[in-house]
Design an enzyme around this catalytic site. Sequence first.
Site, PDB file in Angstrom:
ATOM      1  N   GLU A 237      -9.816  -4.482   4.781  1.00 12.44           N
ATOM      2  CA  GLU A 237      -9.628  -3.796   3.806  1.00 12.44           C
ATOM      3  C   GLU A 237      -8.540  -3.769   3.237  1.00 12.44           C
ATOM      4  O   GLU A 237      -8.294  -3.456   1.833  1.00 12.44           O
ATOM      5  CB  GLU A 237      -9.162  -2.392   4.765  1.00 12.44           C
ATOM      6  CG  GLU A 237      -9.243  -0.790   3.899  1.00 12.44           C
ATOM      7  CD  GLU A 237      -9.090   0.221   4.713  1.00 12.44           C
ATOM      8  OE1 GLU A 237      -9.266   1.216   3.962  1.00 12.44           O
ATOM      9  OE2 GLU A 237      -8.872   0.163   6.069  1.00 12.44           O
TER      10      GLU A 237
ATOM     11  N   ASP B 206      -6.211  -7.795   6.556  1.00 13.49           N
ATOM     12  CA  ASP B 206      -7.505  -7.294   7.212  1.00 13.49           C
ATOM     13  C   ASP B 206      -8.441  -7.160   5.977  1.00 13.49           C
ATOM     14  O   ASP B 206      -8.017  -7.264   4.912  1.00 13.49           O
ATOM     15  CB  ASP B 206      -7.273  -6.228   8.161  1.00 13.49           C
ATOM     16  CG  ASP B 206      -6.968  -5.005   7.476  1.00 13.49           C
ATOM     17  OD1 ASP B 206      -7.058  -4.841   6.105  1.00 13.49           O
ATOM     18  OD2 ASP B 206      -6.508  -4.058   8.249  1.00 13.49           O
TER      19      ASP B 206
ATOM     20  N   HIS C 225      -4.590 -11.799  13.404  1.00 11.77           N
ATOM     21  CA  HIS C 225      -3.239 -11.257  13.771  1.00 11.77           C
ATOM     22  C   HIS C 225      -2.694 -11.502  15.183  1.00 11.77           C
ATOM     23  O   HIS C 225      -3.625 -11.798  15.926  1.00 11.77           O
ATOM     24  CB  HIS C 225      -3.421  -9.661  13.735  1.00 11.77           C
ATOM     25  CG  HIS C 225      -3.582  -9.034  12.264  1.00 11.77           C
ATOM     26  ND1 HIS C 225      -4.555  -8.204  12.241  1.00 11.77           N
ATOM     27  CD2 HIS C 225      -3.388  -9.713  10.949  1.00 11.77           C
ATOM     28  CE1 HIS C 225      -4.599  -8.015  10.898  1.00 11.77           C
ATOM     29  NE2 HIS C 225      -4.008  -8.818  10.113  1.00 11.77           N
TER      30      HIS C 225
ATOM     31  N   ARG D  62      -3.476  -2.948  13.423  1.00 14.51           N
ATOM     32  CA  ARG D  62      -4.896  -2.897  13.261  1.00 14.51           C
ATOM     33  C   ARG D  62      -5.350  -4.428  13.591  1.00 14.51           C
ATOM     34  O   ARG D  62      -5.649  -5.226  12.937  1.00 14.51           O
ATOM     35  CB  ARG D  62      -5.486  -2.495  12.029  1.00 14.51           C
ATOM     36  CG  ARG D  62      -5.341  -0.982  11.739  1.00 14.51           C
ATOM     37  CD  ARG D  62      -5.862  -0.528  10.551  1.00 14.51           C
ATOM     38  NE  ARG D  62      -5.643   0.826  10.351  1.00 14.51           N
ATOM     39  CZ  ARG D  62      -4.760   1.504   9.674  1.00 14.51           C
ATOM     40  NH1 ARG D  62      -3.939   0.729   9.158  1.00 14.51           N
ATOM     41  NH2 ARG D  62      -4.800   2.950   9.595  1.00 14.51           N
TER      42      ARG D  62
ATOM     43  N   ASP E 184      -2.158  -5.330   3.640  1.00 10.85           N
ATOM     44  CA  ASP E 184      -2.430  -5.742   4.680  1.00 10.85           C
ATOM     45  C   ASP E 184      -3.721  -6.789   4.757  1.00 10.85           C
ATOM     46  O   ASP E 184      -4.375  -7.021   4.301  1.00 10.85           O
ATOM     47  CB  ASP E 184      -2.964  -4.635   5.704  1.00 10.85           C
ATOM     48  CG  ASP E 184      -2.020  -3.410   5.696  1.00 10.85           C
ATOM     49  OD1 ASP E 184      -0.826  -3.779   5.892  1.00 10.85           O
ATOM     50  OD2 ASP E 184      -2.392  -2.256   6.093  1.00 10.85           O
TER      51      ASP E 184
ATOM     52  N   GLU F 224       1.019  -1.181  -0.122  1.00 12.25           N
ATOM     53  CA  GLU F 224       0.107  -0.079   0.095  1.00 12.25           C
ATOM     54  C   GLU F 224       0.816   1.293   0.068  1.00 12.25           C
ATOM     55  O   GLU F 224       0.519   2.330  -0.570  1.00 12.25           O
ATOM     56  CB  GLU F 224      -1.048   0.082   1.178  1.00 12.25           C
ATOM     57  CG  GLU F 224      -2.125  -0.924   1.254  1.00 12.25           C
ATOM     58  CD  GLU F 224      -1.851  -1.956   2.537  1.00 12.25           C
ATOM     59  OE1 GLU F 224      -0.614  -2.587   2.269  1.00 12.25           O
ATOM     60  OE2 GLU F 224      -2.667  -2.379   3.095  1.00 12.25           O
TER      61      GLU F 224
ATOM     62  N   TYR G 283       1.555  -5.688  13.107  1.00 10.85           N
ATOM     63  CA  TYR G 283       0.657  -4.993  12.478  1.00 10.85           C
ATOM     64  C   TYR G 283      -0.219  -4.280  13.662  1.00 10.85           C
ATOM     65  O   TYR G 283      -0.612  -4.950  14.627  1.00 10.85           O
ATOM     66  CB  TYR G 283      -0.250  -5.924  11.690  1.00 10.85           C
ATOM     67  CG  TYR G 283      -1.306  -5.385  10.825  1.00 10.85           C
ATOM     68  CD1 TYR G 283      -1.131  -4.100   9.905  1.00 10.85           C
ATOM     69  CD2 TYR G 283      -2.754  -5.454  10.844  1.00 10.85           C
ATOM     70  CE1 TYR G 283      -1.882  -3.506   8.978  1.00 10.85           C
ATOM     71  CE2 TYR G 283      -3.666  -4.751  10.051  1.00 10.85           C
ATOM     72  CZ  TYR G 283      -3.195  -4.095   9.192  1.00 10.85           C
ATOM     73  OH  TYR G 283      -4.256  -3.262   8.427  1.00 10.85           O
TER      74      TYR G 283
END
Length: 896
Positions: free
Chosen positions: A107, A105, A378, A333, A103, A16, A331
């Site tokens: 999103e 997750d 995670h 989040r 990532d 990203e 990570y």
Amino acid sequence: MPANNGAGGTRLVIVESPAKAKTIEKYLGRGYVVESSIGHIRDLPERADDIPEKYKGESWARLGVNVEHEFEPLYVVNADKRAQVTKLRQLLKDADELYLATDEDREGEAIAWHLQEVLKPKVPVHRMVFHEITKQAIQEAVANPRTLNLRLVDAQETRRILDRLYGYEVSPVLWKKVKPRLSAGRVQSVATRLVVERERDRMAFTVANYWDLSALFDTGKAEERPRDFTATLSTVDGKRVAQGRDFASTGQLKTAGVLHLSEAAAGELAGRLRASSFRVKSVERKPYTRKPYAPFRTTTLQQEASRKLGFTSKHTMQVAQRLYEEGYITYMRTDSITLSETAIAAARSQAIKLYGAAYVPDKPRVYASKVKNAQEAHEAIRPSGEEFRTPGETGLSGDKFRLYELIWQRTISSQMKDAVGESVTVKVAGASSAGEEVEFSASGRTITFHGFLKAYVEGADDPSTDRDDSEKRLPNLAEGDALDLSRLDVAAHATKPPARYTEATLIKELEDREIGRPSTYSSIIGTILDRGYVFKKGTALIPSFLAFAVVNLLEQHFGNLVDYDFTAEMEKVLDDIANDRAERVPELQRFYYGGDGDEGLKEMVTDLGEIDAKEISSFAIRDSDIVLRVGRYGPYLDREGSRVNVPEDMTPDELTAEKAEELFSRPTGDRELGQDPATGNMIVAKDGRFGPYVTEVLSAPAEDETPKKRTKKADAAKPRTSSLFKTMSLDTITFEEALRLLEIPRLVGELEGEPVVAHNGKFGPYLKKGTDSRSLAAEDDLFTVTIEQAKELFAQPKQRGRGRAAAAAPLRELGEDPQSKKQIVVKEGRFGPYVTDGETNASLRKDDSVEEITTERAAELLAERRERAPAPKKKTTTTRKAPAKKAPAKKPAAKS
């Protein structure tokens, strides 16, 4: 590992952010090209111009979601990402494999899916996932890719569509009924409601006063330390003395059978006790144990960084993002509080090394998540790697050092032993001169083994709360010991209204109610602050009067949408979609069109006739005939048509009946200064929306004028108006000064055939000649500047900006840019604040702020800007062709 990983060929890895790409590229080496997507590359259209031409005639195109055909989203590549998408396509042409390393997750999974949809790769595609950016983690991720998890993608896309439908259907209602340019959101509106409800509780609160006694007792044992201690009156004749918890929010006593002491009664009782003797009635000792806290997850990190470091949730996530991308932490989040076996071993090893084996338990500590519907696989947030770096070993500085240190301390302490000690409660008995039996109590705590507290002590939301490592030692007392009364004081107390939310406590409340996701809380709080629904006073979040009007409308007409249980249920629906227990289209159908007797969003926003805009924005002041109204230009008080503005900095709970009366009693600021001898019009000084000004009251038209003539004349005649100078005030401006002000704009003279006029503008006083202008040094120059002085000013080169002799000073100076090696500064530009190193400029993003942006973040923005910059055009040498010879003009044909 993919089949050709050991062979030749090029593998394109897309992440990203540029910072993340640089870190990963170091660990992959030759054969890999690592490039960033710079966040999301496409989304639903934001403006009408974004909608492709072929869809512009469709009724649903405004929403960007085809509600008529299974809620199919209309995605467009963001305008600012088109150049980057082109770059990625070019890199993909030379690649043999594509790794989507966004990532892990929902999103991140959606970003990977969008990349695949837009790039349409013809080479093998792998989903590469990792929780920390270390060499081992990256190499393991390359060797063990997986396929895209379309259930996660589906859940994220459902969330995006839900939020779009909510915002685009409900926000226009706010525009029509409250104020233009407002916004509503599935979670932001609920968060705003929480803050408003807390303020309502404060406004309804009535203070209760109560008193008790505070005594200082002396053991008489001079050799002991301490030899005295403080105790508080707890009972009188067996009746418990009332404390704050015994009063309702109305100020009334709610607990039966307790003694509510008044100030007089407490003083009289103290008088009857001062000559009394006292003894220790009982001593109760209990073991004290405090277990270490679990490692951080997203919300607990945001809360603790707010309490200990003073960071906003947005700043915490920005700094954590940098630490993650640079390989310092895992990570950030995550809902998880579990640690991998490797991390547990690293934490235990470092705790033994720093504090000794006596501080580490024989068996590792294992933590289970208490968050319902915890998503993603995670770990907790922890230092990265198989061996943790101490804060001093990282080389970090500033906010990155402080946040890393906090994460490191929490992780290490989570694998250490309990803190143990002893808590003591002492009761002291005595009798007054009137025979009343009284009892005082005192409590203390000692810590005999600090355990994890050696490494970490958690902060508290309430500053009056004792820290976990605080101790209060009492003398060594035994039942029956005699005590001397050294001092006896009457102590006054008052109940307090519920505390306002801070960012930390609002995040905790949202999480406890299972509203939203941890990764969204930072942006939600940022949104309600940016929209003006909430403002800050210190760390407290205070709702504006505008927020009251918005919440009032939503509660009355969209109650389901701001219902806490309904919003939490929507999160469970998204989790069910991610876990293959529900399907997207039926859930969206139920939300938008309704079902099973429930009203859908579409029906809610269709009939707005019953919503009374005035009633929605009107609030009666308690114990008063005054009404607060939220108008288009701000809040004001209204009493039978008489109005007064509410000060911008006034909080809702401060607006009592007394305060409202005080505002009405203040002078309005309108002053009649005198009659202009030239026109006969009255000159008046007023206080307006844009500050104090003077104006003239035009005379009424003559009675014999026809309505037609009167209308034309009224349209043409406008009263002269002029703002007061900064050195003037409404209270002191004179009639003569007002007449001079009304001469502005003033004709100074003529230059080169054009009039020169002196104006007072938004950026200060200036002269104008045609389209050319020059700034004046002071406002008083508007009255005195001559045509000769004007001629000199216009002969000088024009300055860079009106009122500025040189470029504006930087808002902030940051550090050195690692790429250009030049100093980075933050400046204010035409379109908002930006960072620059003198060569490259980059605007601050929505989540960035001038006060909180770091050098590292600024360097990243500049790096992204350089990557997006178009390649310099090649210079081409062209040979100018000689103009073609004109053909001879034809003779006109002869007329017949």
